[in-house]
Design a protein around this motif. Structure first.
Motif, short mmCIF file in Angstrom:
data_model
loop_
_atom_site.label_atom_id
_atom_site.label_comp_id
_atom_site.label_asym_id
_atom_site.label_seq_id
_atom_site.Cartn_x
_atom_site.Cartn_y
_atom_site.Cartn_z
N SER A 236 -3.32 -4.91 -4.50
CA SER A 236 -4.25 -4.43 -3.49
C SER A 236 -4.08 -2.91 -3.36
N PRO A 237 -5.07 -2.22 -2.78
CA PRO A 237 -4.95 -0.77 -2.64
C PRO A 237 -3.68 -0.39 -1.87
N ALA B 165 -0.48 -0.75 -2.62
CA ALA B 165 0.73 -1.58 -2.71
C ALA B 165 1.87 -0.86 -3.43
N GLY B 166 1.55 0.26 -4.07
CA GLY B 166 2.62 1.04 -4.69
C GLY B 166 2.59 1.07 -6.21
N LYS B 167 1.45 0.82 -6.82
CA LYS B 167 1.35 0.82 -8.29
C LYS B 167 1.74 2.18 -8.88
N ASP C 260 -9.42 4.32 -11.16
CA ASP C 260 -9.78 4.43 -9.74
C ASP C 260 -11.28 4.60 -9.66
N ASP D 161 -4.21 9.92 -8.87
CA ASP D 161 -3.10 9.15 -9.45
C ASP D 161 -2.68 9.73 -10.80
N GLU E 72 -2.77 1.17 -15.08
CA GLU E 72 -2.89 0.87 -13.65
C GLU E 72 -4.34 0.54 -13.35
N GLY F 205 -7.23 -0.55 -7.47
CA GLY F 205 -6.56 -1.31 -6.42
C GLY F 205 -7.45 -2.41 -5.86
N LYS G 48 8.27 -1.83 -2.48
CA LYS G 48 8.66 -1.22 -1.19
C LYS G 48 9.77 -2.01 -0.51
N ASP H 73 12.58 -1.18 0.26
CA ASP H 73 13.30 -0.39 1.28
C ASP H 73 12.70 -0.58 2.66
N SER I 157 12.12 -0.98 -5.26
CA SER I 157 11.70 0.11 -4.39
C SER I 157 11.57 1.35 -5.25
N ALA I 158 10.36 1.91 -5.29
CA ALA I 158 10.17 3.15 -6.04
C ALA I 158 10.86 4.30 -5.32
N LYS I 159 11.07 4.12 -4.04
CA LYS I 159 11.66 5.19 -3.23
C LYS I 159 13.17 5.31 -3.45
N1 LIG Z 1 8.82 3.41 1.45
C1 LIG Z 1 8.17 3.24 0.30
N2 LIG Z 1 6.92 3.69 0.18
C2 LIG Z 1 6.30 3.51 -1.01
C3 LIG Z 1 6.89 2.86 -2.11
N3 LIG Z 1 6.02 2.80 -3.12
C4 LIG Z 1 4.91 3.40 -2.67
N4 LIG Z 1 5.07 3.83 -1.41
C5 LIG Z 1 4.08 4.54 -0.57
O1 LIG Z 1 2.95 3.70 -0.39
C6 LIG Z 1 1.75 4.47 -0.44
C7 LIG Z 1 0.83 3.96 -1.53
O2 LIG Z 1 1.49 4.08 -2.77
P1 LIG Z 1 0.70 4.24 -4.15
O3 LIG Z 1 1.70 4.33 -5.23
O4 LIG Z 1 -0.30 5.34 -4.05
O5 LIG Z 1 -0.07 2.86 -4.19
P2 LIG Z 1 -1.18 2.36 -5.24
O6 LIG Z 1 -1.06 0.89 -5.36
O7 LIG Z 1 -1.08 3.15 -6.49
O8 LIG Z 1 -2.53 2.75 -4.47
P3 LIG Z 1 -4.04 2.74 -5.09
O9 LIG Z 1 -3.98 3.33 -6.44
O10 LIG Z 1 -4.79 3.60 -4.12
O11 LIG Z 1 -4.47 1.31 -5.07
C8 LIG Z 1 2.19 5.93 -0.67
O12 LIG Z 1 2.26 6.56 0.57
C9 LIG Z 1 3.57 5.78 -1.27
O13 LIG Z 1 4.41 6.88 -1.03
C10 LIG Z 1 8.25 2.40 -1.94
O14 LIG Z 1 8.87 1.81 -2.83
N5 LIG Z 1 8.83 2.61 -0.73
#
Ligand SMILES: Nc1nc2c(ncn2[C@@H]2O[C@H](COP(=O)(O)OP(=O)(O)OP(=O)(O)O)[C@@H](O)[C@H]2O)c(=O)[nH]1
Ligand SMILES: [Mg+2]
Length: 238
Positions: free
Chosen positions: A42-43, A45-47, A70, A76, A121, A124, A169, A171, A200-202
């Protein structure tokens, strides 16, 4: 009164065309020895965050590249470019999923023989990408700890067509009161044998086991071509 029948026919034709294009792509990817992984969620989610970490970690020992889809913006692609590997953005306009032909066009001019991994990717969205084969070897469905444990039950098709589930995510799990038991139960109720990773990407938590798995999958599917991992529907519109 003939409209529904006609719609079904057109939908079947679109999917059939995509399947043919995906089959040709898969043959090209296999011949070139590049292992292709797509990411659906989903949009938000952290891809992109997850993929950026994957690219940064893999590039030391593999040749990697990524495509990112996108509806609008190249945000991205610019984020992923920080990993200093080849990146191309696919802007789909109103189309809420990637199609095999878009992938073929996007890799034009890239020497696929020079790549070990290609990541894609998707836009979303947990719905439209489900039925479009992109010629990938592995499809990941990502699910963040903040979006609710019931997603596998609400969007079963993507959990059926994906190979692996990645919970992102981690964390934030405690803050979101994430119910790990419930999400595993829900995934298992849709796909009893689905393998699940939690990352966790963070913080980097969970990235090492995931990367070890990914490298071993490539090694198994492309024997002799890569480093031994031990050594190392209708097009929908918004
Ligand atoms: N705390 C935390 N935040 C995260 C993590 N991964 C992503 N985020 C946050 O979640 C938000 C969305 O992350 P994106 O990586 O842009 O998600 P996406 O799935 O690529 O989004 P779209 O391409 O728009 O669908 C951002 O603010 C990121 O910083 C994580 O592992 N931990
Ligand atoms: Mg993204």
């Amino acid at each position: 009164m003939s409209t529904p029948t006609r719609l079904v026919e057109v939908r079947q034709q679109v999917l059939k065309q995509n399947d043919l294009a995906a089959r040709a792509l898969r043959q090209r990817f296999h011949a070139a020895g590049v292992f292709v992984v797509s990411l659906v969620s989903s949009p938000g989610a952290g891809k992109t965050a997850f993929l950026e970490e994957v690219l940064k970690r893999l590039r030391a020992r593999h040749r990697v590249a990524a495509l990112v889809g996108d509806l609008a913006t190249d945000n991205d692609a610019r984020r992923l470019a920080r990993a200093q590997v080849p990146i191309r953005q696919i802007t789909t306009g109103t189309v809420c999923h990637l199609e095999a032909e878009m992938i073929g066009n996007a890799v034009a001019g890239w020497g696929l023989d020079d790549l070990d991994f290609l990541f894609i990717e998707n836009v979303g969205n947990l719905v439209c990408p489900s039925t479009y084969d992109l010629g990938e070897d592995l499809r990941l469905v990502l699910l963040s700890v903040t979006e609710g444990e019931d997603k596998p039950l609400k969007y079963p098709t993507i959990f059926h067509t994906a190979d692996i589930a990645v919970i992102t995510k981690s964390d934030l799990a405690a803050a979101a009161e994430f119910d790990r038991t419930a999400v595993h139960r829900n995934i298992r109720s849709v796909r009893p044998d689905m393998q699940v990773f939690e990352v966790s990407a963070k913080t980097g938590e969970g990235m090492d086991p995931w990367l070890r798995f990914l490298e071993s999958r490539r090694f198994e599917s492309r024997p002799g071509r890569g480093a031994d991992p031990e050594g190392a529907v209708m097009p929908c519109h918004y």
